[in-house]
Design an enzyme around this catalytic site. Structure first.
Site, PDB file in Angstrom:
ATOM      1  N   GLY A 149       0.825  -1.185   0.000  1.00 38.87           N
ATOM      2  CA  GLY A 149       0.000   0.000   0.000  1.00 38.87           C
ATOM      3  C   GLY A 149       0.869   1.249   0.000  1.00 38.87           C
ATOM      4  N   CYS A 150       0.311   2.346  -0.507  1.00 40.49           N
ATOM      5  CA  CYS A 150       1.089   3.586  -0.616  1.00 40.49           C
ATOM      6  C   CYS A 150       1.375   4.194   0.758  1.00 40.49           C
ATOM      7  CB  CYS A 150       0.377   4.584  -1.522  1.00 40.49           C
ATOM      8  SG  CYS A 150      -1.361   4.864  -1.115  1.00 40.49           S
TER       9      CYS A 150
END
Length: 336
Positions: A149-150
């Site tokens: 995930g970012c």
């Protein structure tokens, strides 16, 4: 030359991925798949691809995709991805999954945070987490990689070196993050409608954001230390970028900023895409790049970490190509 396919080709991350892969000397994009019924040219969905990629977005079965490609980038939402990955793997292709479906350790955590049963629970906790800076040795042989995930990337990269060096307390860590609107995806939503989000900043999913367990579990996987993170994201009126400010309690009263920075520099000195900087980084510094910029400060007896990255590149598509390069034996920085 490796033949690749992209599923979920209409999204922002797919567009960034295609642009990176088009400059990759060892890649041929052979299929772009989406749910459009009328097979529109990909340049109709993403006009910037006109005269750059002459393919149509098709509804394809896993078997049809496997007949055209050796590696699949799966850019579809959580829940959907885990229904596609098993038949793709069974058909003999390798998969880099952009969703959260294979990031967590167990089905119970997944159901708690995502609100439904996992379609493929046996692979949870056994799938390689695609953060090369921490799990590089596991990626080359993987058939399935869970792309990070970012937000977790922006939090995990600064925290892991300091936890491994036993410099900060693992409990009570606060991660305060700001993100551009592209992080919400391309599907229209009221909260990302221009009149709603322009000239405004707001917190969202406070105490229940799904990246919180991902941060906890991956730090534990990388360090062997159980952590407790309070993660709060904020939406800011810009297209892209993440800035995370992280607060932690030092384990030593005499800890200095230079010791923090040197620990980070030593840990990442061989890493091509982590920049440990002395200045306070901003989102424009890493915009359009695969870099994560990190710095550290001591403020009133607390450790302050600041990290910046482009949520669509180091937070998604750039990391995916980094993983792809490792999986197929290409130089890790190719096309990045």
């Amino acid at each position: 030359m490796t033949r690749v396919a992209i599923i979920g080709a209409a999204g922002y991350t797919a567009l960034e991925l295609i642009k990176i892969l088009l400059r990759h000397p060892e890649v041929e994009i052979t299929a772009v798949a989406d749910q459009h019924e009328n097979r529109p040219p990909i340049a109709m969905i993403h006009p910037s691809l006109a005269r750059r990629l002459d393919l149509c977005a098709e509804k394809l079965t896993p078997a049809e995709i496997a007949a055209r490609a050796e590696c699949v980038f799966c850019c579809v939402p959580h829940g959907v991805s885990a229904t596609l990955v098993p038949p793709l793997l069974d058909a003999g292709v390798r998969v880099i999954d952009f969703s959260a479906d294979y990031r967590l350790d167990d089905a119970t955590s997944y159901e708690q945070w995502y609100g439904h049963k996992h379609p493929d629970p046996e692979r949870l906790g056994r799938t390689v987490y695609g953060l090369p800076e921490l799990f590089r040795s596991e990626i080359p042989s993987a058939r399935l990689v869970a792309n990070p995930g970012c937000f977790p990337t922006s939090a995990i990269l600064p925290l892991v070196p300091l936890i491994k060096a036993d410099l900060i307390e693992p409990q009570g860590i606060i991660v305060d993050s700001k993100t551009g609107v592209s992080g919400a995806g391309r599907t229209p939503k009221l909260t990302t409608h221009y009149p709603e989000c322009n000239e405004s900043i707001s917190a969202y999913n406070v105490g229940r954001h799904r990246h919180m367990p991902e941060i906890d579990q991956i730090i534990r996987r990388a360090t062997g230390v159980s952590v407790e993170v309070i993660f709060t994201p904020h939406l800011v009126p810009m297209d892209r970028g993440i800035l995370s400010t992280i607060y932690a309690v030092p384990k030593r009263s005499d800890l200095t900023e230079e010791q923090l920075l040197q620990t980070l520099r030593d840990f990442y000195q061989e890493e091509p895409f982590v920049r440990v900087v002395d200045h306070l980084p901003g989102t424009k510094d890493s915009l359009g790049t695969n870099f994560c910029d990190i710095t550290a400060r001591i403020v009133r007896g607390r450790v302050l970490l600041i990290s910046c990255l482009d949520n669509l590149i180091k937070g998604a598509s750039g990391a995916a190509v980094q993983n792809f390069n490792l999986m197929y034996g290409y130089p890790e920085t190719t096309a990045l």
